[in-house]
Design a protein around this motif. Structure first.
Motif: not given
Ligand SMILES: [Zn+2]
Length: 126
Positions: A50, A112, A52-53, A115
């Motif tokens: 992912c 994901c 973002k995370c 997110c």
């Molecule tokens: Zn994520």
């Protein structure tokens, strides 16, 4: 799986290889002394991150792959619509084609489910 370029058949010939939980299958054939065509797809599961995370998520692959294989450096006056892969040592290496396709799939951005949900909540607030 490797095939010597000069032994690539003129008639469309099936191939199938697998790596981890990914299958790469389709047809390949020679279209000129220096060019072959590969028409297939990549199926299976691939782990991506992912953006973002950084969590791993499992991607279900069903990617059509259509490309030209060039024996040596590719040069042509006309623009090809297809991606051209230059073959090293006169050997078509299906494993390395699969690996480079997977690398380009993995280099895209994925988000994901967590997110995605967080994004939706932010959208609702504003
Ligand atoms: Zn994520």
């Amino acid at each position: 799986m490797k095939v010597e370029f000069r032994k690539v058949p003129l008639n469309a010939t099936k191939f199938e290889i697998s790596s981890n939980s990914v299958n790469f299958l389709g047809n390949f054939s020679k279209i000129s002394t220096k060019l072959a065509k590969l028409d297939g797809q990549i199926e299976g599961k691939c782990e991506v991150l992912c953006c973002k995370c950084g969590d791993e998520l499992s991607l279900q692959l069903n990617e059509p792959i259509e490309l030209l294989l060039s024996d040596g450096i590719y040069s042509s006056d006309k623009d090809e619509e297809l991606i051209v892969v230059e073959v090293d040592d006169h050997m078509v290496d299906f494993d390395s084609i699969l690996q480079s396709e997977l690398e380009s799939i993995k280099s895209e951005y994925y988000i994901c489910d967590n997110c995605k949900q967080n994004n939706c909540e932010i959208d609702k607030i504003y």
